[in-house]
Scaffold this motif. Structure first.
Motif, mmCIF file in Angstrom:
data_model
loop_
_atom_site.group_PDB
_atom_site.id
_atom_site.type_symbol
_atom_site.label_atom_id
_atom_site.label_comp_id
_atom_site.label_asym_id
_atom_site.label_seq_id
_atom_site.Cartn_x
_atom_site.Cartn_y
_atom_site.Cartn_z
ATOM 1 N N TYR A 208 0.753 -0.574 0.680
ATOM 2 C CA TYR A 208 -0.502 -0.263 -0.055
ATOM 3 C C TYR A 208 0.689 1.354 0.073
ATOM 4 O O TYR A 208 0.670 2.326 -0.480
ATOM 5 N N ILE A 209 2.109 1.270 1.136
ATOM 6 C CA ILE A 209 2.826 2.073 0.402
ATOM 7 C C ILE A 209 4.579 2.319 0.253
ATOM 8 O O ILE A 209 5.295 0.942 -0.005
ATOM 9 N N THR A 210 4.392 2.622 -1.472
ATOM 10 C CA THR A 210 5.661 1.982 -2.063
ATOM 11 C C THR A 210 6.969 2.857 -2.267
ATOM 12 O O THR A 210 6.928 4.632 -1.534
ATOM 13 N N GLU A 211 7.682 2.924 -2.836
ATOM 14 C CA GLU A 211 8.779 4.110 -3.215
ATOM 15 C C GLU A 211 8.407 5.469 -3.936
ATOM 16 O O GLU A 211 8.962 6.091 -3.415
ATOM 17 N N GLN A 212 7.536 4.955 -4.796
ATOM 18 C CA GLN A 212 6.646 6.547 -5.461
ATOM 19 C C GLN A 212 6.786 7.202 -4.661
ATOM 20 O O GLN A 212 6.280 8.595 -4.001
#
Length: 253
Positions: A208-212
């Protein structure tokens, strides 16, 4: 809208919001620990739990609901924590009412748009003949043809309640959620930054939380940091409650 909530503990106020299909009850195990240090408000968001139901259902009105709750409780400021849908609600609240926030905690969600991915769950819930339902087992049997994982079914069926005549009823506003499910994934946008201390707390095994997302978060929330709870997925507070409690305490102190 006057939301249903459960208040406990003492100390600095902390308002906690659940995610989609959830309720205040999802946070009881966490609350037992955090109420030693904070005055907790475990909230049922509109169209969930024991809060009123409405055809209006988006982050704008859900943020306003929290403002009404705080005004009713005489809270000038509070810490706010929200998981998934609740995380987007507290983000929206922060941008709309920054003067009402001490610190913000967002659990496993980013501000970006998320495509709808709850269709199978909604199909299963809508397949249950709520007015003719005889037992919870019958509901589980029907839902099992759509959702194979027992733990997910158990979570969803917590929203199955009893009406005054002894029959079954949904504590979630299933028709409105089904119709307006796109609203859950909508992007949180603002022409301003939110400068109060903010913690984004993700699950190590969740996507749900990416590097981007971390780049976008730093632009919108310049006084924030992102951490990941080890051995946890999207339901980090259920999978690693002790780690979540420790992380929340450390951040708020």
């Amino acid at each position: 809208m006057k939301l249903n909530f459960k208040k406990s503990g003492s100390g600095e106020p902390l308002i906690i919001l659940h995610g989609l299909f959830g309720s205040a009850d999802n946070w009881f195990s966490i609350a037992k620990e955090l109420e030693k240090d904070f005055t907790l408000y475990l909230v049922d968001q509109r169209n969930h739990g024991d809060s009123p139901q409405s055809a209006d259902w988006n982050y704008e009105v859900m943020a306003d609901d929290i403002k009404e709750l705080m005004d009713g409780e005489g809270l000038e400021k509070a810490n706010l924590m929200g998981h998934s849908m609740g995380g987007k609600t507290v983000m929206k609240f922060g941008f709309k009412y920054p003067e009402k926030v001490n610190k913000l905690i967002v659990a496993d969600i980013a501000p970006r748009f998320y495509p709808v991915h709850h269709q199978r769950i909604l199909e299963g819930l809508n397949a249950i003949p709520i007015n003719e339902l005889k037992s919870r087992k019958e509901a589980d049997d029907i839902l099992s043809t759509y959702i194979k994982i027992p733990g997910i079914r158990q979570f969803l069926l917590k929203s199955l309640g009893r009406n005054e005549s002894g029959g079954f009823m949904w504590k979630i506003n299933l028709p409105v959620i089904t119709e307006k499910i796109d609203n859950v994934g909508e992007e949180i946008v603002s022409d301003k930054t939110f400068d109060k201390p903010t913690l984004f707390m993700g699950g190590e095994n969740s996507d749900y939380i990416t590097e981007q997302d971390k780049e976008d978060i730093s632009k919108m929330f310049p006084n924030s940091h992102v951490i990941f709870i080890k051995n946890a997925g999207h339901w980090l507070h259920a999978e690693q409650p002790a780690a979540v409690v420790e992380t929340v305490r450390a951040f708020l102190r």
